[in-house]
Motif scaffolding. Sequence first.
Motif, PDB file in Angstrom:
ATOM      1  N   TYR A 197      42.943   1.276  30.003  1.00 28.24           N
ATOM      2  CA  TYR A 197      41.982   2.132  30.699  1.00 28.24           C
ATOM      3  C   TYR A 197      42.705   3.030  31.706  1.00 28.24           C
ATOM      4  O   TYR A 197      42.389   4.197  31.851  1.00 28.24           O
ATOM      5  N   ALA A 198      43.696   2.447  32.398  1.00 29.01           N
ATOM      6  CA  ALA A 198      44.459   3.199  33.403  1.00 29.01           C
ATOM      7  C   ALA A 198      45.768   2.472  33.675  1.00 29.01           C
ATOM      8  O   ALA A 198      45.914   1.286  33.387  1.00 29.01           O
ATOM      9  N   GLY A 199      46.726   3.201  34.243  1.00 24.67           N
ATOM     10  CA  GLY A 199      47.987   2.611  34.669  1.00 24.67           C
ATOM     11  C   GLY A 199      48.863   2.152  33.518  1.00 24.67           C
ATOM     12  O   GLY A 199      48.582   2.422  32.343  1.00 24.67           O
ATOM     13  N   THR A 200      49.938   1.444  33.886  1.00 26.45           N
ATOM     14  CA  THR A 200      50.879   0.912  32.902  1.00 26.45           C
ATOM     15  C   THR A 200      51.385  -0.451  33.362  1.00 26.45           C
ATOM     16  O   THR A 200      51.357  -0.764  34.559  1.00 26.45           O
ATOM     17  N   GLN A 201      51.880  -1.200  32.414  1.00 29.53           N
ATOM     18  CA  GLN A 201      52.466  -2.509  32.741  1.00 29.53           C
ATOM     19  C   GLN A 201      53.712  -2.317  33.600  1.00 29.53           C
ATOM     20  O   GLN A 201      53.939  -3.059  34.554  1.00 29.53           O
ATOM     21  N   LEU A 202      54.496  -1.313  33.313  1.00 27.70           N
ATOM     22  CA  LEU A 202      55.742  -1.083  34.054  1.00 27.70           C
ATOM     23  C   LEU A 202      55.499  -0.682  35.505  1.00 27.70           C
ATOM     24  O   LEU A 202      56.303  -0.985  36.381  1.00 27.70           O
ATOM     25  N   ASP A 203      54.385   0.008  35.766  1.00 25.02           N
ATOM     26  CA  ASP A 203      54.071   0.439  37.130  1.00 25.02           C
ATOM     27  C   ASP A 203      53.267  -0.600  37.913  1.00 25.02           C
ATOM     28  O   ASP A 203      52.890  -0.352  39.057  1.00 25.02           O
ATOM     29  N   HIS A 204      52.988  -1.739  37.287  1.00 18.27           N
ATOM     30  CA  HIS A 204      52.269  -2.841  37.939  1.00 18.27           C
ATOM     31  C   HIS A 204      50.893  -2.423  38.450  1.00 18.27           C
ATOM     32  O   HIS A 204      50.465  -2.840  39.531  1.00 18.27           O
ATOM     33  N   ASN A 205      50.212  -1.598  37.675  1.00 20.80           N
ATOM     34  CA  ASN A 205      48.844  -1.190  38.022  1.00 20.80           C
ATOM     35  C   ASN A 205      48.002  -1.026  36.754  1.00 20.80           C
ATOM     36  O   ASN A 205      47.159  -0.156  36.664  1.00 20.80           O
ATOM     37  N   TRP A 206      48.239  -1.897  35.795  1.00 24.10           N
ATOM     38  CA  TRP A 206      47.668  -1.770  34.468  1.00 24.10           C
ATOM     39  C   TRP A 206      46.239  -2.290  34.435  1.00 24.10           C
ATOM     40  O   TRP A 206      45.958  -3.406  34.890  1.00 24.10           O
ATOM     41  N   VAL A 207      45.343  -1.491  33.878  1.00 22.29           N
ATOM     42  CA  VAL A 207      43.943  -1.876  33.717  1.00 22.29           C
ATOM     43  C   VAL A 207      43.619  -1.808  32.225  1.00 22.29           C
ATOM     44  O   VAL A 207      43.801  -0.769  31.590  1.00 22.29           O
ATOM     45  N   ILE A 208      43.156  -2.931  31.678  1.00 25.01           N
ATOM     46  CA  ILE A 208      42.796  -3.021  30.267  1.00 25.01           C
ATOM     47  C   ILE A 208      41.307  -3.309  30.180  1.00 25.01           C
ATOM     48  O   ILE A 208      40.788  -4.179  30.886  1.00 25.01           O
ATOM     49  N   THR A 209      40.622  -2.586  29.313  1.00 26.07           N
ATOM     50  CA  THR A 209      39.193  -2.816  29.100  1.00 26.07           C
ATOM     51  C   THR A 209      38.956  -3.325  27.686  1.00 26.07           C
ATOM     52  O   THR A 209      39.696  -2.980  26.764  1.00 26.07           O
ATOM     53  N   GLY A 210      37.944  -4.154  27.555  1.00 23.73           N
ATOM     54  CA  GLY A 210      37.573  -4.686  26.249  1.00 23.73           C
ATOM     55  C   GLY A 210      36.080  -4.919  26.205  1.00 23.73           C
ATOM     56  O   GLY A 210      35.432  -5.110  27.242  1.00 23.73           O
ATOM     57  N   HIS A 211      35.513  -4.885  25.025  1.00 26.85           N
ATOM     58  CA  HIS A 211      34.078  -5.160  24.893  1.00 26.85           C
ATOM     59  C   HIS A 211      33.787  -6.620  25.209  1.00 26.85           C
ATOM     60  O   HIS A 211      34.667  -7.477  25.158  1.00 26.85           O
ATOM     61  N   ASN A 212      32.542  -6.881  25.492  1.00 22.76           N
ATOM     62  CA  ASN A 212      32.088  -8.219  25.802  1.00 22.76           C
ATOM     63  C   ASN A 212      31.738  -8.986  24.517  1.00 22.76           C
ATOM     64  O   ASN A 212      30.780  -9.727  24.464  1.00 22.76           O
ATOM     65  N   TYR A 213      32.527  -8.771  23.473  1.00 23.46           N
ATOM     66  CA  TYR A 213      32.373  -9.509  22.226  1.00 23.46           C
ATOM     67  C   TYR A 213      33.030 -10.872  22.381  1.00 23.46           C
ATOM     68  O   TYR A 213      34.000 -11.023  23.116  1.00 23.46           O
ATOM     69  N   ARG A 214      32.546 -11.862  21.610  1.00 21.39           N
ATOM     70  CA  ARG A 214      33.177 -13.186  21.645  1.00 21.39           C
ATOM     71  C   ARG A 214      34.648 -13.105  21.271  1.00 21.39           C
ATOM     72  O   ARG A 214      35.469 -13.818  21.810  1.00 21.39           O
ATOM     73  N   ARG A 215      34.976 -12.222  20.339  1.00 17.76           N
ATOM     74  CA  ARG A 215      36.370 -12.129  19.889  1.00 17.76           C
ATOM     75  C   ARG A 215      37.222 -11.259  20.811  1.00 17.76           C
ATOM     76  O   ARG A 215      38.410 -11.108  20.573  1.00 17.76           O
ATOM     77  N   HIS A 216      36.622 -10.683  21.828  1.00 20.77           N
ATOM     78  CA  HIS A 216      37.361  -9.865  22.803  1.00 20.77           C
ATOM     79  C   HIS A 216      37.317 -10.538  24.177  1.00 20.77           C
ATOM     80  O   HIS A 216      37.928 -11.569  24.368  1.00 20.77           O
ATOM     81  N   PHE A 217      36.584  -9.945  25.127  1.00 25.12           N
ATOM     82  CA  PHE A 217      36.657 -10.368  26.524  1.00 25.12           C
ATOM     83  C   PHE A 217      35.454 -11.181  27.010  1.00 25.12           C
ATOM     84  O   PHE A 217      35.317 -11.418  28.205  1.00 25.12           O
ATOM     85  N   SER A 218      34.585 -11.621  26.147  1.00 18.18           N
ATOM     86  CA  SER A 218      33.381 -12.341  26.559  1.00 18.18           C
ATOM     87  C   SER A 218      33.684 -13.556  27.434  1.00 18.18           C
ATOM     88  O   SER A 218      32.993 -13.822  28.410  1.00 18.18           O
ATOM     89  N   TYR A 219      34.727 -14.309  27.106  1.00 16.42           N
ATOM     90  CA  TYR A 219      35.001 -15.558  27.804  1.00 16.42           C
ATOM     91  C   TYR A 219      35.949 -15.420  28.991  1.00 16.42           C
ATOM     92  O   TYR A 219      36.335 -16.428  29.591  1.00 16.42           O
ATOM     93  N   LEU A 220      36.289 -14.190  29.365  1.00 15.88           N
ATOM     94  CA  LEU A 220      37.132 -14.007  30.559  1.00 15.88           C
ATOM     95  C   LEU A 220      36.491 -14.653  31.777  1.00 15.88           C
ATOM     96  O   LEU A 220      37.173 -15.151  32.660  1.00 15.88           O
ATOM     97  N   LYS A 221      35.159 -14.632  31.825  1.00 13.13           N
ATOM     98  CA  LYS A 221      34.437 -15.169  32.982  1.00 13.13           C
ATOM     99  C   LYS A 221      34.678 -16.665  33.191  1.00 13.13           C
ATOM    100  O   LYS A 221      34.411 -17.192  34.260  1.00 13.13           O
ATOM    101  N   THR A 222      35.217 -17.346  32.188  1.00 16.64           N
ATOM    102  CA  THR A 222      35.481 -18.785  32.335  1.00 16.64           C
ATOM    103  C   THR A 222      36.844 -19.064  32.964  1.00 16.64           C
ATOM    104  O   THR A 222      37.121 -20.203  33.332  1.00 16.64           O
ATOM    105  N   LEU A 223      37.684 -18.038  33.075  1.00 19.61           N
ATOM    106  CA  LEU A 223      39.002 -18.230  33.688  1.00 19.61           C
ATOM    107  C   LEU A 223      38.858 -18.308  35.200  1.00 19.61           C
ATOM    108  O   LEU A 223      37.941 -17.738  35.785  1.00 19.61           O
ATOM    109  N   LYS A 224      39.813 -19.000  35.821  1.00 19.90           N
ATOM    110  CA  LYS A 224      39.758 -19.160  37.266  1.00 19.90           C
ATOM    111  C   LYS A 224      41.141 -18.925  37.881  1.00 19.90           C
ATOM    112  O   LYS A 224      42.137 -18.838  37.161  1.00 19.90           O
TER     113      LYS A 224
END
Length: 148
Positions: free
Chosen positions: A59-86
């Motif tokens: 979505y924005a930034g890069t891994q090398l610049d330490h400001n990387w933003v990645i977006t994904g849909h709220n599909y089960r096979r994508h980012f749906s379960y991110l909310k369970t991480l702590k």
Amino acid sequence: MKITLLKILLINIEITVFFRSLIDGVEYLGYLVVLELKLILPVAKKWQFKQLRLTPCTYAGTQLDHNWVITGHNYRRHFSYLKTLKKGDSLCFINASGAKINYLVEKTEVLQPTQVNEMTDSGYDLSLFTCTYSGTSRFTLRCHQVNT
């Protein structure tokens, strides 16, 4: 065309992945791996709505610049379960060269769609976000890179 052979250990199962950085005209940066969720996802270099239906995208930034933003849909096979991480959970990114970059979850937060600056200028090395179930907000996972 560059092809890198990656071996990923996922819950005691070795998975061999052939990585091609350019597939059907789409450039990929590597794989996001979240062992806690048994998730391995390719990450596209550029955000495009039609691509987002298939894979998470930068979505924005890069891994090398330490400001990387990645977006994904709220599909089960994508980012749906991110909310369970702590806080303290780990994830990694394996780039097209086979280098592994490790991250630890620092915090989660919910942002409004209008909070673009808060999303992109967060001070975190990696941010992953997806829509909430209602679609009115953005669930965001903030991570710091760690050396192992």
